[in-house]
Design a protein around this motif. Structure first.
Motif, PDB file in Angstrom:
ATOM      1  N   GLU A   1      10.959  -8.785  -1.467  1.00 20.31           N
ATOM      2  CA  GLU A   1       9.947  -8.556  -0.310  1.00 20.31           C
ATOM      3  C   GLU A   1      10.084  -6.881  -0.150  1.00 20.31           C
ATOM      4  OE1 GLU A   1      10.174 -11.130   2.672  1.00 20.31           O
ATOM      5  OE2 GLU A   1      10.698 -12.942   1.534  1.00 20.31           O
ATOM      6  N   PHE A   2       8.830  -6.388   0.237  1.00 22.38           N
ATOM      7  CA  PHE A   2       9.048  -4.845   0.427  1.00 22.38           C
ATOM      8  C   PHE A   2       8.221  -4.605   1.609  1.00 22.38           C
ATOM      9  CE2 PHE A   2       9.917  -5.781  -4.136  1.00 22.38           C
ATOM     10  CZ  PHE A   2      11.301  -5.289  -4.232  1.00 22.38           C
ATOM     11  N   PHE A   3       8.224  -3.451   1.978  1.00 24.07           N
ATOM     12  CA  PHE A   3       7.451  -2.764   2.928  1.00 24.07           C
ATOM     13  C   PHE A   3       6.832  -1.500   1.940  1.00 24.07           C
ATOM     14  CE2 PHE A   3       9.951  -3.754   6.694  1.00 24.07           C
ATOM     15  CZ  PHE A   3       8.812  -4.339   7.540  1.00 24.07           C
ATOM     16  N   LEU A   4       5.392  -1.399   1.787  1.00 23.34           N
ATOM     17  CA  LEU A   4       4.967  -0.332   1.024  1.00 23.34           C
ATOM     18  C   LEU A   4       3.930   0.630   1.703  1.00 23.34           C
ATOM     19  CD1 LEU A   4       4.588   0.664  -1.852  1.00 23.34           C
ATOM     20  CD2 LEU A   4       2.640  -0.861  -2.429  1.00 23.34           C
ATOM     21  N   TRP A   5       4.250   1.777   2.214  1.00 25.81           N
ATOM     22  CA  TRP A   5       3.906   2.801   2.910  1.00 25.81           C
ATOM     23  C   TRP A   5       2.825   3.787   2.191  1.00 25.81           C
ATOM     24  CZ3 TRP A   5       4.934  -0.235   6.352  1.00 25.81           C
ATOM     25  CH2 TRP A   5       5.091  -0.120   7.684  1.00 25.81           C
ATOM     26  N   ALA A   6       1.774   4.242   2.816  1.00 23.69           N
ATOM     27  CA  ALA A   6       0.872   5.258   2.163  1.00 23.69           C
ATOM     28  C   ALA A   6       1.663   6.430   1.527  1.00 23.69           C
ATOM     29  CB  ALA A   6      -0.031   5.545   2.866  1.00 23.69           C
ATOM     30  N   GLY A   7       1.181   6.580   0.277  1.00 28.94           N
ATOM     31  CA  GLY A   7       1.618   7.635  -0.638  1.00 28.94           C
ATOM     32  C   GLY A   7       3.008   7.311  -1.323  1.00 28.94           C
TER      33      GLY A   7
ATOM     34  N   TYR B   1       4.505  -6.285   2.436  1.00 23.33           N
ATOM     35  CA  TYR B   1       3.857  -5.697   3.940  1.00 23.33           C
ATOM     36  C   TYR B   1       3.015  -4.456   3.370  1.00 23.33           C
ATOM     37  CZ  TYR B   1       6.965  -9.273   5.789  1.00 23.33           C
ATOM     38  OH  TYR B   1       7.543 -10.524   6.132  1.00 23.33           O
ATOM     39  N   ILE B   2       2.056  -4.186   3.436  1.00 22.32           N
ATOM     40  CA  ILE B   2       1.257  -2.786   3.095  1.00 22.32           C
ATOM     41  C   ILE B   2       0.699  -2.344   4.394  1.00 22.32           C
ATOM     42  CG2 ILE B   2      -0.575  -2.070   1.633  1.00 22.32           C
ATOM     43  CD1 ILE B   2       0.139  -3.985  -0.358  1.00 22.32           C
TER      44      ILE B   2
ATOM     45  N   GLY C   1      -5.148  11.267  22.195  1.00 23.87           N
ATOM     46  CA  GLY C   1      -6.521  11.227  21.845  1.00 23.87           C
ATOM     47  C   GLY C   1      -7.130   9.690  22.005  1.00 23.87           C
ATOM     48  N   PRO C   2      -8.483   9.480  21.668  1.00 22.45           N
ATOM     49  CA  PRO C   2      -8.968   8.309  21.864  1.00 22.45           C
ATOM     50  C   PRO C   2      -8.040   7.259  21.026  1.00 22.45           C
ATOM     51  CG  PRO C   2     -10.696  10.113  21.448  1.00 22.45           C
ATOM     52  CD  PRO C   2      -9.144  10.431  20.914  1.00 22.45           C
ATOM     53  N   VAL C   3      -8.098   6.095  21.496  1.00 24.84           N
ATOM     54  CA  VAL C   3      -7.466   5.025  20.502  1.00 24.84           C
ATOM     55  C   VAL C   3      -8.440   4.633  19.426  1.00 24.84           C
ATOM     56  CG1 VAL C   3      -8.464   3.355  22.212  1.00 24.84           C
ATOM     57  CG2 VAL C   3      -6.567   2.718  20.769  1.00 24.84           C
ATOM     58  N   ARG C   4      -7.899   4.625  18.188  1.00 27.17           N
ATOM     59  CA  ARG C   4      -8.802   4.243  17.268  1.00 27.17           C
ATOM     60  C   ARG C   4      -7.859   3.918  15.938  1.00 27.17           C
ATOM     61  NH1 ARG C   4     -10.589   8.063  13.207  1.00 27.17           N
ATOM     62  NH2 ARG C   4      -9.320   9.991  13.431  1.00 27.17           N
ATOM     63  N   LEU C   5      -8.478   2.951  15.008  1.00 31.57           N
ATOM     64  CA  LEU C   5      -7.575   2.858  13.952  1.00 31.57           C
ATOM     65  C   LEU C   5      -7.741   3.692  12.689  1.00 31.57           C
ATOM     66  CD1 LEU C   5      -5.821   0.360  12.189  1.00 31.57           C
ATOM     67  CD2 LEU C   5      -8.017  -0.557  11.744  1.00 31.57           C
ATOM     68  N   VAL C   6      -6.873   4.179  12.331  1.00 32.85           N
ATOM     69  CA  VAL C   6      -7.228   5.144  11.152  1.00 32.85           C
ATOM     70  C   VAL C   6      -6.594   4.448   9.942  1.00 32.85           C
ATOM     71  CG1 VAL C   6      -6.319   7.531  10.309  1.00 32.85           C
ATOM     72  CG2 VAL C   6      -6.286   7.022  12.814  1.00 32.85           C
ATOM     73  N   GLY C   7      -7.682   4.515   8.863  1.00 29.91           N
ATOM     74  CA  GLY C   7      -7.042   3.828   7.720  1.00 29.91           C
ATOM     75  C   GLY C   7      -6.152   4.838   6.914  1.00 29.91           C
ATOM     76  N   MET C   8      -5.223   3.921   6.169  1.00 28.56           N
ATOM     77  CA  MET C   8      -4.266   4.842   5.485  1.00 28.56           C
ATOM     78  C   MET C   8      -4.219   4.496   4.085  1.00 28.56           C
ATOM     79  SD  MET C   8      -2.562   6.365   7.918  1.00 28.56           S
ATOM     80  CE  MET C   8      -1.359   6.943   7.156  1.00 28.56           C
ATOM     81  N   ARG C   9      -5.440   3.643   3.431  1.00 23.35           N
ATOM     82  CA  ARG C   9      -5.709   3.498   2.116  1.00 23.35           C
ATOM     83  C   ARG C   9      -6.861   3.670   1.589  1.00 23.35           C
ATOM     84  NH1 ARG C   9      -1.630   0.608  -0.201  1.00 23.35           N
ATOM     85  NH2 ARG C   9      -2.956   0.133  -1.914  1.00 23.35           N
TER      86      ARG C   9
ATOM     87  N   VAL D   1      -3.859  -7.513  -4.491  1.00 17.82           N
ATOM     88  CA  VAL D   1      -2.460  -8.239  -5.344  1.00 17.82           C
ATOM     89  C   VAL D   1      -2.609  -9.580  -5.708  1.00 17.82           C
ATOM     90  CG1 VAL D   1       0.141  -8.644  -4.159  1.00 17.82           C
ATOM     91  CG2 VAL D   1      -1.394  -6.741  -3.337  1.00 17.82           C
ATOM     92  N   PRO D   2      -2.603  -9.735  -7.020  1.00 20.76           N
ATOM     93  CA  PRO D   2      -2.836 -11.118  -7.531  1.00 20.76           C
ATOM     94  C   PRO D   2      -1.572 -12.247  -7.315  1.00 20.76           C
ATOM     95  CG  PRO D   2      -2.073  -9.544  -9.310  1.00 20.76           C
ATOM     96  CD  PRO D   2      -2.322  -8.685  -7.917  1.00 20.76           C
ATOM     97  N   ARG D   3      -0.374 -11.844  -6.932  1.00 19.12           N
ATOM     98  CA  ARG D   3       0.533 -12.621  -7.094  1.00 19.12           C
ATOM     99  C   ARG D   3       1.316 -12.946  -5.549  1.00 19.12           C
ATOM    100  NH1 ARG D   3       4.091 -11.626 -12.702  1.00 19.12           N
ATOM    101  NH2 ARG D   3       2.408 -11.777 -14.151  1.00 19.12           N
ATOM    102  N   ALA D   4       1.678 -11.705  -5.021  1.00 15.56           N
ATOM    103  CA  ALA D   4       2.502 -11.829  -3.800  1.00 15.56           C
ATOM    104  C   ALA D   4       1.663 -12.207  -2.720  1.00 15.56           C
ATOM    105  CB  ALA D   4       3.348 -10.487  -3.792  1.00 15.56           C
ATOM    106  N   ALA D   5       2.432 -12.722  -1.830  1.00 12.99           N
ATOM    107  CA  ALA D   5       1.904 -13.034  -0.392  1.00 12.99           C
ATOM    108  C   ALA D   5       1.593 -11.702   0.420  1.00 12.99           C
ATOM    109  CB  ALA D   5       2.656 -13.849   0.348  1.00 12.99           C
ATOM    110  N   LEU D   6       0.654 -11.473   0.954  1.00 11.15           N
ATOM    111  CA  LEU D   6       0.479  -9.976   1.679  1.00 11.15           C
ATOM    112  C   LEU D   6       0.196 -10.296   2.989  1.00 11.15           C
ATOM    113  CD1 LEU D   6      -0.457  -7.263   0.687  1.00 11.15           C
ATOM    114  CD2 LEU D   6      -2.827  -7.928   0.375  1.00 11.15           C
ATOM    115  N   TRP D   7       0.850  -9.154   3.740  1.00 11.93           N
ATOM    116  CA  TRP D   7       0.644  -8.830   5.037  1.00 11.93           C
ATOM    117  C   TRP D   7       0.019  -7.486   5.422  1.00 11.93           C
ATOM    118  CZ3 TRP D   7       1.987 -12.119   9.115  1.00 11.93           C
ATOM    119  CH2 TRP D   7       2.866 -13.042   8.830  1.00 11.93           C
ATOM    120  N   LEU D   8      -1.014  -7.450   6.083  1.00  5.13           N
ATOM    121  CA  LEU D   8      -1.610  -6.302   6.376  1.00  5.13           C
ATOM    122  C   LEU D   8      -0.907  -5.713   7.722  1.00  5.13           C
ATOM    123  CD1 LEU D   8      -3.687  -4.187   6.916  1.00  5.13           C
ATOM    124  CD2 LEU D   8      -5.146  -5.816   8.374  1.00  5.13           C
ATOM    125  N   THR D   9      -0.079  -4.423   7.625  1.00  5.51           N
ATOM    126  CA  THR D   9       0.695  -3.960   8.382  1.00  5.51           C
ATOM    127  C   THR D   9      -0.163  -2.812   9.317  1.00  5.51           C
ATOM    128  OG1 THR D   9       2.420  -4.433   7.285  1.00  5.51           O
ATOM    129  CG2 THR D   9       2.877  -2.498   9.107  1.00  5.51           C
TER     130      THR D   9
END
Length: 247
Positions: free
Chosen positions: A33-39, A53-54, A63-71, A77-85
């Motif tokens: 099980e892994f955390f995978l961060w951008a870059g 956990y990606i 600044g203004p509150v907003r969601l900044v995409g990191m990917r 991901v064909p096999r693993a269970a995936l969490w959007l972090t």
């Protein structure tokens, strides 16, 4: 006397060997099980991962509150269970932010991923758990029905957290992943925080940092809610710098 002296010398020699023995370091090859961060390029172990956990986005302080995409795109991901972090530095999310999070969840699910749910990565100070719990109540209200919720937590929650607030958190989240590192290094003296880890009233995993020191504390062996480890992956060390722990 000679026998006693020989025994003393043997004990001292053994103690010296123990002091010189290398401290075990976290090797991703031994985990699933892994955390995978951008870059961060995924190591070979990720190919056989059971849970990922990606990091999908960040909500930054100032600044203004907003969601900044990191990917650049949606992961597949064909096999693993995936969490959007979602990594957040603030809790004052507005309607547009909630809508952006829901839309990201929908895109990741539509891509054919086995999406487990949303993970909130926030450094909630132990004395402020009541405020964090109020925020998580709103998260539950805003998320689509059936979406599971994971959060990260701090080492001292089990030792210093208000039991009543921890119990309320336990009723809101599906799991908490306790971080044993700050930045890119294992927290010194981490074992002392595990003496009461079984007080956490919810399923919990332990987050380790790649190449960080780790010896399992004895308390985990009797912890009925302990659900395994998640390794925070780092960039490979620079050539000629084996000690590098840069992400």
């Amino acid at each position: 006397m000679r026998a006693a002296a020989a025994a003393l010398l043997a004990a001292l020699a053994l103690a010296g060997c123990r002091r010189d023995a290398p401290v075990p370091l976290v090797d991703p090859a031994h985990y699933d099980e892994f955390f995978l961060w951008a870059g961060v390029p995924p190591p070979p172990a990720v190919a056989s991962a059971k849970v990922l956990y990606i990091l999908g986005g960040e909500i930054r302080h100032g600044g203004p509150v907003r969601l900044v995409g990191m990917r650049a795109g949606v992961p597949h991901v064909p096999r693993a269970a995936l969490w959007l972090t979602v990594r957040t530095e603030r809790l004052d999310w507005d309607g547009a932010t909630w809508a952006a999070v829901r839309a990201m969840l929908a895109r990741w699910r539509a891509a054919g991923n086995r999406l487990e749910g949303l993970q909130i990565d926030f450094d909630a100070a132990t004395p402020g758990l009541d405020r964090y719990r109020a925020f998580l109540e709103q998260v539950r209200h805003e998320l689509p029905r059936g979406t599971r919720l994971s959060i990260t937590g701090l080492l001292d929650w089990s030792a210093n957290g208000d039991p009543a607030e921890l119990a309320r958190l336990g009723g809101l989240v599906d799991e908490v992943v306790i971080q044993t590192y700050q930045g890119r290094h294992t927290i010194p003296g981490y074992t002392q925080w595990f003496r009461h880890i079984d007080r956490l009233p919810m399923t919990h995993k332990i987050a380790l940092v790649e190449r960080g020191e780790w010896t399992p504390p004895p308390a985990l062996a009797r912890d009925a809610r302990f659900a395994g480890y998640v390794v925070f992956l780092l960039k490979p060390p620079a050539p000629g710098d084996r000690a590098s722990r840069r992400p």
